[in-house]
Scaffold this motif. Structure first.
Motif, PDB file in Angstrom:
ATOM      1  N   SER A 125      29.204  12.634 -35.835  1.00 61.40           N
ATOM      2  CA  SER A 125      28.408  13.851 -35.788  1.00 61.40           C
ATOM      3  C   SER A 125      27.797  14.056 -34.411  1.00 61.40           C
ATOM      4  CB  SER A 125      27.319  13.825 -36.868  1.00 61.40           C
ATOM      5  OG  SER A 125      26.348  12.847 -36.587  1.00 61.40           O
ATOM      6  N   ILE A 126      27.375  12.966 -33.750  1.00 61.86           N
ATOM      7  CA  ILE A 126      26.813  13.078 -32.406  1.00 61.86           C
ATOM      8  C   ILE A 126      27.882  13.546 -31.421  1.00 61.86           C
ATOM      9  CG2 ILE A 126      25.807  11.762 -30.492  1.00 61.86           C
ATOM     10  CD1 ILE A 126      24.427  10.022 -32.615  1.00 61.86           C
ATOM     11  N   ASP A 184       1.314  10.711 -36.771  1.00 62.99           N
ATOM     12  CA  ASP A 184       1.872   9.363 -36.740  1.00 62.99           C
ATOM     13  C   ASP A 184       2.865   9.261 -35.582  1.00 62.99           C
ATOM     14  OD1 ASP A 184       2.559   6.783 -37.501  1.00 62.99           O
ATOM     15  OD2 ASP A 184       4.125   7.475 -38.853  1.00 62.99           O
ATOM     16  N   VAL A 185       3.774  10.244 -35.509  1.00 64.40           N
ATOM     17  CA  VAL A 185       4.812  10.266 -34.478  1.00 64.40           C
ATOM     18  C   VAL A 185       4.727  11.582 -33.715  1.00 64.40           C
ATOM     19  CG1 VAL A 185       7.302  10.277 -34.039  1.00 64.40           C
ATOM     20  CG2 VAL A 185       6.343   8.752 -35.792  1.00 64.40           C
ATOM     21  N   LEU A 186       4.841  11.499 -32.405  1.00 61.92           N
ATOM     22  CA  LEU A 186       4.840  12.670 -31.537  1.00 61.92           C
ATOM     23  C   LEU A 186       6.128  12.644 -30.713  1.00 61.92           C
ATOM     24  CD1 LEU A 186       3.328  15.120 -30.420  1.00 61.92           C
ATOM     25  CD2 LEU A 186       2.079  13.593 -28.904  1.00 61.92           C
ATOM     26  N   VAL A 187       6.961  13.668 -30.896  1.00 56.14           N
ATOM     27  CA  VAL A 187       8.265  13.733 -30.229  1.00 56.14           C
ATOM     28  C   VAL A 187       8.235  14.840 -29.180  1.00 56.14           C
ATOM     29  CG1 VAL A 187      10.753  14.039 -30.529  1.00 56.14           C
ATOM     30  CG2 VAL A 187       9.392  12.963 -32.347  1.00 56.14           C
ATOM     31  N   LEU A 188       8.728  14.538 -27.987  1.00 55.53           N
ATOM     32  CA  LEU A 188       8.804  15.516 -26.898  1.00 55.53           C
ATOM     33  C   LEU A 188      10.268  15.838 -26.624  1.00 55.53           C
ATOM     34  CD1 LEU A 188       6.228  13.892 -24.442  1.00 55.53           C
ATOM     35  CD2 LEU A 188       5.807  15.560 -26.265  1.00 55.53           C
ATOM     36  N   ARG A 195      12.331  14.631 -38.216  1.00 57.43           N
ATOM     37  CA  ARG A 195      11.932  13.879 -39.411  1.00 57.43           C
ATOM     38  C   ARG A 195      13.144  13.524 -40.268  1.00 57.43           C
ATOM     39  NH1 ARG A 195      12.122  11.552 -43.162  1.00 57.43           N
ATOM     40  NH2 ARG A 195      10.686  11.258 -44.916  1.00 57.43           N
ATOM     41  N   VAL A 196      14.054  14.457 -40.461  1.00 56.33           N
ATOM     42  CA  VAL A 196      15.173  14.271 -41.391  1.00 56.33           C
ATOM     43  C   VAL A 196      16.239  13.333 -40.825  1.00 56.33           C
ATOM     44  CG1 VAL A 196      17.150  15.473 -42.435  1.00 56.33           C
ATOM     45  CG2 VAL A 196      14.853  16.429 -42.648  1.00 56.33           C
ATOM     46  N   PHE A 197      16.529  13.451 -39.529  1.00 59.14           N
ATOM     47  CA  PHE A 197      17.645  12.709 -38.942  1.00 59.14           C
ATOM     48  C   PHE A 197      17.232  11.434 -38.207  1.00 59.14           C
ATOM     49  CE2 PHE A 197      19.458  16.989 -39.343  1.00 59.14           C
ATOM     50  CZ  PHE A 197      20.688  16.701 -39.912  1.00 59.14           C
ATOM     51  N   VAL A 198      15.974  11.330 -37.798  1.00 55.67           N
ATOM     52  CA  VAL A 198      15.592  10.200 -36.941  1.00 55.67           C
ATOM     53  C   VAL A 198      14.402   9.416 -37.491  1.00 55.67           C
ATOM     54  CG1 VAL A 198      14.947   9.474 -34.611  1.00 55.67           C
ATOM     55  CG2 VAL A 198      16.445  11.473 -34.918  1.00 55.67           C
ATOM     56  N   HIS A 199      13.293  10.080 -37.695  1.00 55.14           N
ATOM     57  CA  HIS A 199      12.032   9.390 -37.991  1.00 55.14           C
ATOM     58  C   HIS A 199      11.764   9.364 -39.493  1.00 55.14           C
ATOM     59  CE1 HIS A 199      10.970   9.076 -33.719  1.00 55.14           C
ATOM     60  NE2 HIS A 199      11.465  10.292 -33.603  1.00 55.14           N
ATOM     61  N   HIS A 200      12.568   8.589 -40.208  1.00 52.25           N
ATOM     62  CA  HIS A 200      12.452   8.526 -41.664  1.00 52.25           C
ATOM     63  C   HIS A 200      11.173   7.840 -42.128  1.00 52.25           C
ATOM     64  CE1 HIS A 200      17.160   8.596 -41.788  1.00 52.25           C
ATOM     65  NE2 HIS A 200      16.646   9.776 -41.519  1.00 52.25           N
ATOM     66  N   GLU A 201      10.562   7.099 -41.246  1.00 49.95           N
ATOM     67  CA  GLU A 201       9.448   6.249 -41.657  1.00 49.95           C
ATOM     68  C   GLU A 201       8.104   6.965 -41.622  1.00 49.95           C
ATOM     69  OE1 GLU A 201       9.358   6.339 -37.296  1.00 49.95           O
ATOM     70  OE2 GLU A 201      10.951   6.211 -38.795  1.00 49.95           O
ATOM     71  N   THR A 202       8.069   8.247 -41.275  1.00 50.90           N
ATOM     72  CA  THR A 202       6.790   8.944 -41.162  1.00 50.90           C
ATOM     73  C   THR A 202       6.745  10.186 -42.033  1.00 50.90           C
ATOM     74  OG1 THR A 202       5.221   9.977 -39.636  1.00 50.90           O
ATOM     75  CG2 THR A 202       7.554  10.343 -39.203  1.00 50.90           C
ATOM     76  N   ASP A 203       5.545  10.535 -42.480  1.00 46.52           N
ATOM     77  CA  ASP A 203       5.324  11.780 -43.204  1.00 46.52           C
ATOM     78  C   ASP A 203       4.579  12.791 -42.343  1.00 46.52           C
ATOM     79  OD1 ASP A 203       6.480  10.628 -45.450  1.00 46.52           O
ATOM     80  OD2 ASP A 203       4.559   9.928 -46.237  1.00 46.52           O
ATOM     81  N   LEU A 228       5.022   7.680 -29.435  1.00 46.60           N
ATOM     82  CA  LEU A 228       5.361   8.809 -28.575  1.00 46.60           C
ATOM     83  C   LEU A 228       6.780   8.585 -28.097  1.00 46.60           C
ATOM     84  CD1 LEU A 228       4.435  11.336 -26.901  1.00 46.60           C
ATOM     85  CD2 LEU A 228       3.839   9.718 -25.070  1.00 46.60           C
ATOM     86  N   SER A 229       7.667   9.545 -28.333  1.00 49.17           N
ATOM     87  CA  SER A 229       9.068   9.330 -27.982  1.00 49.17           C
ATOM     88  C   SER A 229       9.716  10.613 -27.483  1.00 49.17           C
ATOM     89  CB  SER A 229       9.851   8.795 -29.188  1.00 49.17           C
ATOM     90  OG  SER A 229       9.879   9.747 -30.222  1.00 49.17           O
ATOM     91  N   LEU A 230      10.811  10.443 -26.764  1.00 48.37           N
ATOM     92  CA  LEU A 230      11.646  11.569 -26.347  1.00 48.37           C
ATOM     93  C   LEU A 230      12.664  11.867 -27.426  1.00 48.37           C
ATOM     94  CD1 LEU A 230      12.427  10.818 -22.587  1.00 48.37           C
ATOM     95  CD2 LEU A 230      11.126  12.746 -23.495  1.00 48.37           C
ATOM     96  N   SER A 231      12.946  13.126 -27.633  1.00 50.02           N
ATOM     97  CA  SER A 231      13.923  13.506 -28.639  1.00 50.02           C
ATOM     98  C   SER A 231      15.304  12.965 -28.269  1.00 50.02           C
ATOM     99  CB  SER A 231      14.001  15.027 -28.763  1.00 50.02           C
ATOM    100  OG  SER A 231      15.075  15.407 -29.595  1.00 50.02           O
ATOM    101  N   THR A 232      15.973  12.367 -29.248  1.00 48.82           N
ATOM    102  CA  THR A 232      17.356  11.937 -29.051  1.00 48.82           C
ATOM    103  C   THR A 232      18.333  13.011 -29.510  1.00 48.82           C
ATOM    104  OG1 THR A 232      17.359  10.851 -31.215  1.00 48.82           O
ATOM    105  CG2 THR A 232      16.766   9.505 -29.306  1.00 48.82           C
ATOM    106  N   ILE A 233      17.808  14.073 -30.104  1.00 49.98           N
ATOM    107  CA  ILE A 233      18.665  15.180 -30.561  1.00 49.98           C
ATOM    108  C   ILE A 233      18.777  16.237 -29.471  1.00 49.98           C
ATOM    109  CG2 ILE A 233      19.049  16.918 -32.342  1.00 49.98           C
ATOM    110  CD1 ILE A 233      17.353  15.276 -34.233  1.00 49.98           C
ATOM    111  N   GLY A 234      17.657  16.544 -28.831  1.00 49.53           N
ATOM    112  CA  GLY A 234      17.674  17.510 -27.739  1.00 49.53           C
ATOM    113  C   GLY A 234      17.750  18.944 -28.210  1.00 49.53           C
ATOM    114  N   ARG A 235      18.421  19.764 -27.425  1.00 45.93           N
ATOM    115  CA  ARG A 235      18.429  21.211 -27.660  1.00 45.93           C
ATOM    116  C   ARG A 235      19.043  21.615 -28.999  1.00 45.93           C
ATOM    117  NH1 ARG A 235      17.424  24.849 -23.569  1.00 45.93           N
ATOM    118  NH2 ARG A 235      17.018  23.978 -21.483  1.00 45.93           N
ATOM    119  N   GLU A 236      19.818  20.729 -29.609  1.00 52.79           N
ATOM    120  CA  GLU A 236      20.428  21.053 -30.897  1.00 52.79           C
ATOM    121  C   GLU A 236      19.476  20.838 -32.058  1.00 52.79           C
ATOM    122  OE1 GLU A 236      23.446  22.497 -30.823  1.00 52.79           O
ATOM    123  OE2 GLU A 236      23.135  22.267 -28.668  1.00 52.79           O
ATOM    124  N   SER A 237      18.244  20.411 -31.790  1.00 47.57           N
ATOM    125  CA  SER A 237      17.348  20.047 -32.886  1.00 47.57           C
ATOM    126  C   SER A 237      17.033  21.213 -33.808  1.00 47.57           C
ATOM    127  CB  SER A 237      16.058  19.435 -32.334  1.00 47.57           C
ATOM    128  OG  SER A 237      15.368  20.351 -31.505  1.00 47.57           O
TER     129      SER A 237
END
Length: 399
Positions: free
Chosen positions: A389-390, A320-324, A197-205, A353-362
């Motif tokens: 940062s990435i 709203d958003v589901l991250v795997l 939510r904080v780093f990627v999906h700013h548009e959802t609550d 529905l999306s795959l995490s772009t952060i991965g194990r560091e999330s």
């Protein structure tokens, strides 16, 4: 209009202003007044205090062609640091970030013990080392958040960590006896959801994040707050039964979701049947590239049961958003499309529905983010992951 005690109103206004500055990255006083609906006098007074406190900085735009060059305000990322810690079986990972959430240093301590007192001492010693090393800013380390792979109560007591065999331990209280910086304990899946939510999906609550590695963890953000349940233990979706009378699970039930659709279930089966220990992702990727029929069938079954559980989660929570978060899903071609094809119920509603772009560091980045949020005293953060940062996170992964 907010009414009440003047000090309380000032605190609310300060939080609102900081949130907008962080959200926009850079913003002028005039625009702050517009988006917050606060008077220019209030904005000027609050900004003066924040500048004096060293929390924000001013920058004059160089390429502004019309009229007077505006002075832009932004969060001073160099004012302090956050310390995120991921406490897992066999190792403890540490990441220091600046106040913008960008990692500046990371380390991992391998360990061959589950003894609570030994691990508590390791944590205490390493935290104090970081506190000494990162005191070169106005605020130093502003907060510490520890990600726990188990049940954490609302009072931040650790109720149960299966792989460490811990029950009802007060790690927060024990550490705070010697560490005089705010410490918070949180479930790792919740922190993964917070990072998304904080780093990627700013548009959802409203966001769900399912981590599929050693089991299945479900982090839930509802109206920008953690959904915890009565005692704080909500989110143990991995122990939802999807096959009645199925495979026995360590929790005592049979047919739990994570016995069919966690990465560990795939690894355990292939490691046993193909006599390869330890089995690594690279080997599974090789089999997939070669079109190994058995491996492809196993991964398809993994997706099938994953979709069953996700359908239940969608119907229960209407996210709203589901991250795997799963390396196997990233490796397997068209994995998301295959899952979406099985989520066609007319009563199942979600937007993305999306795959995490952060991965194990999330989880560890979520820990840093939560420490920053608590320090700034804002309801939610919108931080960005810069290329720098990435790259730092990639270096951590290689470490």
């Amino acid at each position: 209009m907010v009414t009440g005690d003047a000090a309380y109103i000032k605190k609310i206004n300060r939080s609102l202003i900081i949130r907008e500055i962080v959200k926009e990255g850079m913003i002028s006083r005039a625009d702050l007044s517009k988006v917050t609906d606060l008077t220019r006098a209030t904005i000027s007074a609050q900004v003066a205090d924040l500048l004096e406190d060293g929390l924000i900085i001013e920058t004059q735009l160089e390429h502004y062609t019309v009229g007077r060059k505006p002075i832009m305000l932004s969060l001073n990322g160099l004012a302090g640091y956050a310390l995120g810690i991921d406490l897992d079986y066999g190792h403890i990972s540490f990441t220091i970030s600046n106040l913008l959430g960008h990692p500046v240093a990371s380390s991992t301590i391998e360990m061959d013990t589950t003894d609570y007192l030994v691990i508590q001492t390791i944590l205490s010693d390493q935290i104090q080392t970081y506190l000494s090393e990162y005191n070169d800013t106005r605020y130093g380390i502003v907060g510490i958040v520890i990600a726990i792979h188990g049940l954490v109560g609302k009072d931040e007591t650790i109720h149960y960590v299966p792989r460490l065999h811990w029950s009802d331990v007060d790690l927060k209280g024990d550490l705070e006896k010697v560490i005089h910086v705010p410490i918070h304990i949180e479930n790792n899946a919740n922190l993964s959801a917070f990072a998304e939510r904080v780093f990627v999906h700013h548009e959802t609550d409203n966001l769900l994040c399912a981590t599929l590695y050693s089991g299945i963890g479900l982090g839930m953000m509802m109206n920008n707050e953690f959904f915890r349940g009565h005692d704080g233990y909500a989110g143990e979706a991995g122990h939802m039964i999807v096959v009645p009378g199925g495979k026995p699970c360590n929790c005592g039930n049979k047919g739990c979701w994570e016995k069919y659709s966690s990465e560990s279930s795939v690894f355990e089966y292939l490691s046993e049947t193909r006599k390869i220990k330890p089995l690594r992702y690279e080997q599974i990727q090789k089999w997939l590239n070669e079109g190994d029929e058995e491996v492809c069938e196993i991964v398809e079954q993994f997706l099938y049961y994953l979709a069953i559980g996700l359908n239940n989660m969608i119907n229960m929570y209407n996210p709203d958003v589901l991250v795997l978060d799963s390396e196997l899903l990233r490796m397997y071609p068209n994995s998301l499309e295959k899952i979406r094809e099985q989520l066609q119920s007319s009563i199942s509603h979600y937007r993305q529905l999306s795959l995490s772009t952060i991965g194990r560091e999330s989880s560890i980045l979520g820990a840093c983010g939560l420490a920053i949020k608590n320090f700034l005293d804002v309801p939610i953060l919108n931080l960005s992951r810069t290329e720098e940062s990435i790259n730092n996170e990639s270096a951590v992964n290689q470490f």
